[in-house]
Design a protein around this motif. Sequence first.
Motif, mmCIF file in Angstrom:
data_model
loop_
_atom_site.group_PDB
_atom_site.id
_atom_site.type_symbol
_atom_site.label_atom_id
_atom_site.label_comp_id
_atom_site.label_asym_id
_atom_site.label_seq_id
_atom_site.Cartn_x
_atom_site.Cartn_y
_atom_site.Cartn_z
ATOM 1 N N VAL A 1 0.849 -1.184 0.000
ATOM 2 C CA VAL A 1 0.000 0.000 0.000
ATOM 3 C C VAL A 1 0.888 1.239 0.000
ATOM 4 C CG1 VAL A 1 -1.628 1.384 1.358
ATOM 5 C CG2 VAL A 1 -1.996 -1.081 1.115
ATOM 6 N N ILE A 2 0.662 2.111 -0.983
ATOM 7 C CA ILE A 2 1.392 3.371 -1.102
ATOM 8 C C ILE A 2 0.377 4.492 -0.931
ATOM 9 C CG2 ILE A 2 2.827 4.837 -2.573
ATOM 10 C CD1 ILE A 2 3.728 2.252 -4.023
ATOM 11 N N GLU A 3 0.557 5.277 0.104
ATOM 12 C CA GLU A 3 -0.438 6.276 0.475
ATOM 13 C C GLU A 3 0.130 7.685 0.312
ATOM 14 O OE1 GLU A 3 -2.251 7.437 4.714
ATOM 15 O OE2 GLU A 3 -2.541 5.325 4.223
ATOM 16 N N GLY A 4 -0.685 8.575 -0.216
ATOM 17 C CA GLY A 4 -0.243 9.956 -0.355
ATOM 18 C C GLY A 4 -1.396 10.842 -0.787
ATOM 19 N N GLY A 5 -1.236 12.132 -0.559
ATOM 20 C CA GLY A 5 -2.265 13.085 -0.941
ATOM 21 C C GLY A 5 -2.249 13.367 -2.429
ATOM 22 N N SER A 6 -3.191 14.187 -2.872
ATOM 23 C CA SER A 6 -3.255 14.576 -4.277
ATOM 24 C C SER A 6 -1.966 15.292 -4.674
ATOM 25 C CB SER A 6 -4.455 15.499 -4.490
ATOM 26 O OG SER A 6 -4.516 15.925 -5.819
ATOM 27 N N GLY A 7 -1.353 14.852 -5.786
ATOM 28 C CA GLY A 7 -0.106 15.463 -6.237
ATOM 29 C C GLY A 7 1.108 15.041 -5.428
ATOM 30 N N GLY A 8 0.952 13.996 -4.621
ATOM 31 C CA GLY A 8 2.045 13.574 -3.744
ATOM 32 C C GLY A 8 3.095 12.709 -4.402
ATOM 33 N N ILE B 1 -9.935 -7.019 0.133
ATOM 34 C CA ILE B 1 -8.632 -7.330 0.718
ATOM 35 C C ILE B 1 -8.408 -8.845 0.727
ATOM 36 C CG2 ILE B 1 -7.317 -7.318 2.888
ATOM 37 C CD1 ILE B 1 -8.592 -4.483 3.372
ATOM 38 N N SER B 2 -9.444 -9.592 1.068
ATOM 39 C CA SER B 2 -9.355 -11.056 1.064
ATOM 40 C C SER B 2 -9.051 -11.581 -0.335
ATOM 41 C CB SER B 2 -10.667 -11.647 1.580
ATOM 42 O OG SER B 2 -10.679 -13.039 1.452
ATOM 43 N N PHE B 3 -9.657 -10.969 -1.345
ATOM 44 C CA PHE B 3 -9.413 -11.344 -2.734
ATOM 45 C C PHE B 3 -7.948 -11.087 -3.113
ATOM 46 C CE2 PHE B 3 -9.270 -9.776 -7.180
ATOM 47 C CZ PHE B 3 -9.600 -10.954 -7.835
ATOM 48 N N PHE B 4 -7.440 -9.913 -2.737
ATOM 49 C CA PHE B 4 -6.039 -9.600 -3.022
ATOM 50 C C PHE B 4 -5.097 -10.570 -2.294
ATOM 51 C CE2 PHE B 4 -7.384 -4.954 -3.820
ATOM 52 C CZ PHE B 4 -7.476 -5.181 -5.191
ATOM 53 N N LYS B 5 -5.442 -10.932 -1.067
ATOM 54 C CA LYS B 5 -4.611 -11.856 -0.295
ATOM 55 C C LYS B 5 -4.553 -13.244 -0.954
ATOM 56 C CE LYS B 5 -3.220 -9.604 3.461
ATOM 57 N NZ LYS B 5 -1.785 -9.502 3.817
ATOM 58 N N LYS B 6 -5.643 -13.651 -1.581
ATOM 59 C CA LYS B 6 -5.631 -14.933 -2.305
ATOM 60 C C LYS B 6 -4.655 -14.871 -3.475
ATOM 61 C CE LYS B 6 -10.317 -16.362 -1.092
ATOM 62 N NZ LYS B 6 -11.738 -16.361 -1.521
ATOM 63 N N LEU B 7 -4.637 -13.733 -4.163
ATOM 64 C CA LEU B 7 -3.674 -13.545 -5.250
ATOM 65 C C LEU B 7 -2.244 -13.551 -4.703
ATOM 66 C CD1 LEU B 7 -5.533 -10.776 -7.279
ATOM 67 C CD2 LEU B 7 -5.221 -13.144 -7.978
ATOM 68 N N ASN B 8 -2.044 -12.928 -3.532
ATOM 69 C CA ASN B 8 -0.724 -12.980 -2.884
ATOM 70 C C ASN B 8 -0.316 -14.425 -2.619
ATOM 71 O OD1 ASN B 8 -1.526 -10.080 -0.845
ATOM 72 N ND2 ASN B 8 -0.366 -10.128 -2.742
ATOM 73 N N GLY B 9 -1.299 -15.249 -2.271
ATOM 74 C CA GLY B 9 -1.028 -16.645 -1.933
ATOM 75 C C GLY B 9 -0.474 -17.454 -3.085
ATOM 76 N N ILE B 10 -0.696 -17.007 -4.324
ATOM 77 C CA ILE B 10 -0.091 -17.690 -5.477
ATOM 78 C C ILE B 10 1.095 -16.889 -6.026
ATOM 79 C CG2 ILE B 10 -2.152 -19.003 -6.089
ATOM 80 C CD1 ILE B 10 -2.764 -16.923 -8.253
ATOM 81 N N GLY B 11 1.646 -16.031 -5.169
ATOM 82 C CA GLY B 11 2.898 -15.356 -5.498
ATOM 83 C C GLY B 11 2.788 -13.993 -6.132
ATOM 84 N N LYS B 12 1.577 -13.555 -6.434
ATOM 85 C CA LYS B 12 1.441 -12.267 -7.112
ATOM 86 C C LYS B 12 1.672 -11.104 -6.140
ATOM 87 C CE LYS B 12 -1.669 -14.057 -10.658
ATOM 88 N NZ LYS B 12 -0.720 -14.003 -11.772
ATOM 89 N N VAL B 13 2.296 -10.063 -6.646
ATOM 90 C CA VAL B 13 2.502 -8.832 -5.877
ATOM 91 C C VAL B 13 1.386 -7.857 -6.246
ATOM 92 C CG1 VAL B 13 4.011 -6.837 -5.524
ATOM 93 C CG2 VAL B 13 5.002 -9.125 -5.642
ATOM 94 N N ILE B 14 0.674 -7.377 -5.242
ATOM 95 C CA ILE B 14 -0.402 -6.414 -5.442
ATOM 96 C C ILE B 14 0.051 -5.071 -4.873
ATOM 97 C CG2 ILE B 14 -2.822 -5.847 -4.965
ATOM 98 C CD1 ILE B 14 -2.564 -8.462 -6.490
ATOM 99 N N ILE C 1 -11.851 2.395 6.751
ATOM 100 C CA ILE C 1 -11.488 1.590 5.577
ATOM 101 C C ILE C 1 -10.007 1.757 5.253
ATOM 102 C CG2 ILE C 1 -11.828 1.369 3.079
ATOM 103 C CD1 ILE C 1 -14.816 1.862 3.564
ATOM 104 N N THR C 2 -9.509 2.991 5.309
ATOM 105 C CA THR C 2 -8.078 3.218 5.062
ATOM 106 C C THR C 2 -7.237 2.416 6.042
ATOM 107 O OG1 THR C 2 -8.585 5.459 4.291
ATOM 108 C CG2 THR C 2 -6.296 4.997 4.810
ATOM 109 N N SER C 3 -7.637 2.399 7.305
ATOM 110 C CA SER C 3 -6.903 1.652 8.333
ATOM 111 C C SER C 3 -6.883 0.160 8.049
ATOM 112 C CB SER C 3 -7.508 1.900 9.718
ATOM 113 O OG SER C 3 -7.348 3.256 10.091
ATOM 114 N N MET C 4 -7.969 -0.345 7.465
ATOM 115 C CA MET C 4 -8.022 -1.767 7.120
ATOM 116 C C MET C 4 -6.960 -2.119 6.079
ATOM 117 S SD MET C 4 -12.142 -2.307 6.973
ATOM 118 C CE MET C 4 -11.977 -3.593 5.763
ATOM 119 N N PHE C 5 -6.811 -1.270 5.078
ATOM 120 C CA PHE C 5 -5.778 -1.516 4.068
ATOM 121 C C PHE C 5 -4.388 -1.417 4.693
ATOM 122 C CE2 PHE C 5 -9.277 -0.664 1.118
ATOM 123 C CZ PHE C 5 -9.025 -1.598 0.124
#
Length: 233
Positions: A31-38, A146-159, A172-176
């Motif tokens: 997760v890469i977080e930043g404001g507009s124009g950041g 998030i669960s869907f992305f984690k399944k993709l992580n489980g087969i080696g993919k980088v999200i 919601i932001t805190s969950m990510f």
Amino acid sequence: MYLADIYPFSISRDEFNDKLGGGFPSGSFVVIEGGSGGGKSTITQRLTYGFIENKISVTLVSTQLTTKGFINQMYSLDYPIAPYLLNGTLLYIPVIPLVQAAKSRLDFVERLMSAEELFDKDVIIIDTISSLIKYSANIEKSLELISFFKKLNGIGKVIILTIEPSQLSEEITSMFRSSCDIYITLKSRPMANEVKRTVVVNKFTGAKGPVGQMIGFRIEPKVGLVVEIASVS
């Protein structure tokens, strides 16, 4: 599929990959977080070019640029990506019209997860996920995503997801943030005639090498991302 325990994004003219542990571990949720124009889009553009230069296939979903705009932007930074678009190593998907229509689509999270061709590559980058889901995401749907992305992580993919916190609720932001393996924030502050930009590494799980906690960078035409020599590591 790229079979290795690390996904490097090194290019010869900058130290960005070295400052970030030599690459992202296989199966990382970033997760890469930043404001507009950041600088979120610039960072994802640099990562994209680095991955494909290392023979790692990438899907880049962008809420920011049309295909023509993306190609022009990459070449202005001397990241020549046309061969990779032509040979299929890079799949670029502009979703600007979808973002504009998303307000009326409350099933947008479900549609995103059902678009299987988006997730065939080794690395999937969505810039910015918050723009895509801001009208349809609630706690339950965000957990599902998030669960869907984690399944993709489980087969080696980088999200890799970029988030603009103002577009989502704090919950919601805190969950990510709490679900990811690598959590980076982008800071920028004006100084004299320029803007000082910094990558702040808050969390980096499974690094193979040393990781800089604060990495200063700037963007130069025809050069791309430049790591500041005085960056703190």
